[in-house]
Design an enzyme around this catalytic site. Structure first.
Site, PDB file in Angstrom:
ATOM      1  CE  LYS A   5      -2.428   2.626   3.292  1.00 42.05           C
ATOM      2  NZ  LYS A   5      -1.359   3.670   3.755  1.00 42.05           N
ATOM      3  CG  ASN A   6       2.352   2.885   3.492  1.00 38.88           C
ATOM      4  OD1 ASN A   6       1.240   3.380   3.355  1.00 38.88           O
ATOM      5  ND2 ASN A   6       2.883   2.774   4.653  1.00 38.88           N
ATOM      6  NE  ARG A  25       0.488  12.355   6.384  1.00 38.59           N
ATOM      7  CZ  ARG A  25       0.352  13.656   6.895  1.00 38.59           C
ATOM      8  NH1 ARG A  25      -0.848  14.137   6.895  1.00 38.59           N
ATOM      9  NH2 ARG A  25       1.533  14.276   7.373  1.00 38.59           N
ATOM     10  CB  CYS A  38      -4.648   6.861  10.271  1.00 38.50           C
ATOM     11  SG  CYS A  38      -5.389   5.419   9.271  1.00 38.50           S
ATOM     12  NE  ARG A  49       0.007  10.759   9.743  1.00 41.16           N
ATOM     13  CZ  ARG A  49      -0.286   9.722   9.004  1.00 41.16           C
ATOM     14  NH1 ARG A  49      -1.459   9.323   8.862  1.00 41.16           N
ATOM     15  NH2 ARG A  49       0.483   8.963   8.114  1.00 41.16           N
ATOM     16  CG  ASP A  99       2.655   1.735   9.424  1.00 41.34           C
ATOM     17  OD1 ASP A  99       2.116   2.887  10.093  1.00 41.34           O
ATOM     18  OD2 ASP A  99       2.858   1.872   8.112  1.00 41.34           O
ATOM     19  CB  ILE A 148       7.235   7.057  14.332  1.00 41.59           C
ATOM     20  CG1 ILE A 148       8.265   6.068  14.326  1.00 41.59           C
ATOM     21  CG2 ILE A 148       6.823   7.865  13.270  1.00 41.59           C
ATOM     22  CD1 ILE A 148       9.532   6.590  13.844  1.00 41.59           C
ATOM     23  NE  ARG A 172      -7.100   5.240   4.168  1.00 41.81           N
ATOM     24  CZ  ARG A 172      -6.191   5.677   4.875  1.00 41.81           C
ATOM     25  NH1 ARG A 172      -6.474   6.173   5.715  1.00 41.81           N
ATOM     26  NH2 ARG A 172      -4.912   5.938   4.331  1.00 41.81           N
TER      27      ARG A 172
HETATM   28  C1  UD1 Z   1       4.347   7.064   6.279  1.00 39.72           C
HETATM   29  C2  UD1 Z   1       3.294   5.853   6.012  1.00 39.72           C
HETATM   30  C3  UD1 Z   1       2.662   5.726   7.429  1.00 39.72           C
HETATM   31  C4  UD1 Z   1       3.792   5.277   8.284  1.00 39.72           C
HETATM   32  C5  UD1 Z   1       4.941   6.242   8.298  1.00 39.72           C
HETATM   33  C6  UD1 Z   1       5.972   6.065   9.342  1.00 39.72           C
HETATM   34  C7  UD1 Z   1       2.497   6.280   3.734  1.00 39.72           C
HETATM   35  C8  UD1 Z   1       1.388   6.802   2.977  1.00 39.72           C
HETATM   36  N1  UD1 Z   1       2.273   6.183   5.121  1.00 39.72           N
HETATM   37  O1  UD1 Z   1       3.577   8.190   6.585  1.00 39.72           O
HETATM   38  O2  UD1 Z   1       2.066   4.335   7.133  1.00 39.72           O
HETATM   39  O3  UD1 Z   1       3.295   4.965   9.634  1.00 39.72           O
HETATM   40  O4  UD1 Z   1       5.342   6.655   7.213  1.00 39.72           O
HETATM   41  O5  UD1 Z   1       6.912   5.057   8.995  1.00 39.72           O
HETATM   42  O6  UD1 Z   1       3.713   5.871   3.281  1.00 39.72           O
HETATM   43  N2  UD1 Z   1       7.079  14.454   9.993  1.00 39.72           N
HETATM   44  C9  UD1 Z   1       7.198  16.072  10.508  1.00 39.72           C
HETATM   45  N3  UD1 Z   1       7.097  16.825   9.558  1.00 39.72           N
HETATM   46  C10 UD1 Z   1       7.095  16.522   8.157  1.00 39.72           C
HETATM   47  C11 UD1 Z   1       6.624  15.235   7.963  1.00 39.72           C
HETATM   48  C12 UD1 Z   1       6.751  14.293   9.075  1.00 39.72           C
HETATM   49  O7  UD1 Z   1       7.639  16.447  11.676  1.00 39.72           O
HETATM   50  O8  UD1 Z   1       6.913  17.292   7.367  1.00 39.72           O
HETATM   51  C13 UD1 Z   1       7.291  13.562  11.441  1.00 39.72           C
HETATM   52  C14 UD1 Z   1       5.915  12.906  11.672  1.00 39.72           C
HETATM   53  O9  UD1 Z   1       4.997  13.624  12.481  1.00 39.72           O
HETATM   54  C15 UD1 Z   1       6.336  11.609  12.159  1.00 39.72           C
HETATM   55  C16 UD1 Z   1       7.811  11.191  11.524  1.00 39.72           C
HETATM   56  O10 UD1 Z   1       8.124  12.423  11.004  1.00 39.72           O
HETATM   57  O11 UD1 Z   1       6.520  11.575  13.699  1.00 39.72           O
HETATM   58  C17 UD1 Z   1       7.604  10.568  10.638  1.00 39.72           C
HETATM   59  O12 UD1 Z   1       6.538  10.704   9.694  1.00 39.72           O
HETATM   60  P1  UD1 Z   1       6.707  10.270   8.076  1.00 39.72           P
HETATM   61  O13 UD1 Z   1       7.583   9.348   7.855  1.00 39.72           O
HETATM   62  O14 UD1 Z   1       6.770  11.459   7.300  1.00 39.72           O
HETATM   63  O15 UD1 Z   1       5.274   9.528   8.138  1.00 39.72           O
HETATM   64  P2  UD1 Z   1       4.413   9.393   6.523  1.00 39.72           P
HETATM   65  O16 UD1 Z   1       5.110   9.769   5.428  1.00 39.72           O
HETATM   66  O17 UD1 Z   1       3.123  10.582   6.817  1.00 39.72           O
END
Ligand code: UD1
Length: 421
Positions: free
Chosen positions: A22-23, A94, A118, A123, A308, A330, A400
């Protein structure tokens, strides 16, 4: 509206085949926009996030042929135009933020509703914004606006240091930088397998992305990209979910289409608990496992234990013996499954963002609610373990991300049904 009903407490056996990730696919679909040509994706999971992305792509003018049975998508992005994207669909997931990187790369402009997904606590998307800005884009956002507009006709490569390791920001930067002028270097990049998968597609479409899978990724921008064919990697989170279920209830369950290396930290944890497994080239057989030990889990970026997978493994932890805890570094607030599991008889609670449990627990079926995708997966696993009937509502979260979950679990002997509410 539907709910999932499980009559639990029965051992399971047989085979489960893992679908495409999915991701990965949620990034690969927007990435095809950069090709301005025809891209074929194989191994596409049949999940509602894919459905939503196809609808968005069609609104933008893409021609999408879906061969659902074969798991194939043929996407022609030649007639895509960058137009403001509707809020409803965009904020249902997302990954809609990947349209920003892809549209910015191809058209120098993107107007996309703010992403949803979610509820795992805060986030933010500041790292995405910072990366786009570093490449020369600017962001127009009215206060309380429902969309984000990014403009950058002349993206120029640069060095971007990510303050935090972010999957989304790393991929979004790769997308935009593929068409920027010159070299972009992403430092402190995320190293998830899904990042390598996206880089592979980008390279097959003519980009020059080097170092994906390490913490330094170099992207040499190019003016033109082209069509390609690509097979999505197996979903390591779906695999981990079923491995945990097999460890709790299996009498010999084989999970097929697995890349072991993507699951090493998860499998190490199962081994620490005493789960007996035979690891083969692309499958894992989980044997009947008894006298499991309680363990502690700390989630960290890849290759560490995945956030996850902390919710899906929780019901298995409740079948071990002893006390343990989970700390999610995380998403500290990713604890919505805890009260629902407690309603099923689990001795589990949250203390200062730490999940604490004492096992073993006799779980009993109850009416519970999926609050997010992976919490929903935890409830399905708990329902299979629990004695009696479990009814799960809000299952759209589960659909999803889990391809044919009812059929896959029925095939290994779970009494599970989708029932109208
Ligand atoms: C992706 C995955 C999600 C998974 C997550 C962490 C997808 C669609 N989703 O989410 O399933 O749980 O990686 O492995 O691939 N952060 C910031 N600023 C930003 C972006 C992120 O502070 O601009 C923080 C987030 O709050 C979190 C950490 O960085 O604490 C990691 O987030 P991130 O790896 O970006 O998660 P997603 O890409 O949203």
């Amino acid at each position: 509206m539907k709910k999932i009903v499980i009559n639990g407490g029965k051992r399971i056996s047989g085979k489960i085949t893992i679908s495409g990730a999915k991701n990965s696919v949620v990034a690969l679909i927007p990435a095809t926009i950069l090709a301005n040509d025809v891209v074929t994706l194989e191994g596409v999971p049949d999940i509602s996030d894919v459905e939503s992305l196809i609808e968005i792509m069609e609104i933008m003018g893409a021609k999408v042929e879906r061969h659902r049975e074969e798991g194939r998508l043929v996407i022609d992005t030649r007639s895509v135009v960058s137009r403001p994207l509707p809020y409803g669909k965009i904020n249902s997931l997302r990954a809609s933020y990947y349209f920003n990187g892809a549209l910015l790369g191809r058209f120098g402009q993107a107007t996309v509703g703010l992403p949803g997904g979610c509820d795992l606590g805060p986030r933010p998307t500041d790292l995405h914004d910072k990366a786009f800005k570093a490449l020369g884009a600017r962001k127009l956002q009215q206060e309380e606006a429902e969309h984000l507009e990014v403009i950058g006709d002349h993206l120029v490569g640069t060095t971007i240091y990510m303050d935090m390791v972010s999957v989304g920001a790393t991929i979004n930067t790769m997308l935009a930088a593929s068409r920027a002028k010159g070299l972009t270097v992403i430092e402190n990049a995320a190293r998830e397998p899904e990042i390598i998968d996206v880089a592979t597609l980008l390279n097959n479409m003519g980009a020059q992305v080097r170092g994906a899978g390490t913490d330094t990724i170099r992207i040499l921008g190019t003016d033109t990209m082209h069509g390609a064919q690509h097979t999505v990697i197996p979903d390591r989170i779906e695999a981990g979910t079923y491995l945990a279920l097999a460890a709790a209830m299996g009498d010999g369950v084989v999970i097929e289409n697995i890349i072991y290396e993507h699951l090493e930290s998860f499998i190490a944890k199962l081994e620490e608990m005493g789960v007996r497994m035979t690891i083969r080239e692309d499958s894992i057989e989980v044997h009947k496992s008894e006298n499991l030990k309680a363990v502690n889990i700390t989630t960290v970026p890849y290759p560490g234990f995945a956030t996850d997978l902390q919710q899906p493994i929780t019901p298995l932890l409740l079948q071990t013996k002893g006390r343990g805890w989970i700390v999610d570094t995380i998403y500290e607030k990713r604890v919505n499954h805890v009260p629902e599991l407690a309603r099923m008889g689990a001795d589990i609670s949250v203390l200062e963002d730490r999940i604490i449990y004492e096992a073993p627990n006799e779980l009993t079926g109850n009416q519970v609610k999926a609050t997010d995708l992976r919490a929903g997966a935890a409830l399905v696993t708990a329902g299979v373990i629990a004695q009696g009937k479990t009814e799960i509502t809000n299952i759209e979260f589960i659909l999803r991300g889990y391809d044919h979950i009812i059929e896959k679990l029925t095939a290994v002997g779970v009494d599970i049904q989708l029932v109208d509410l």
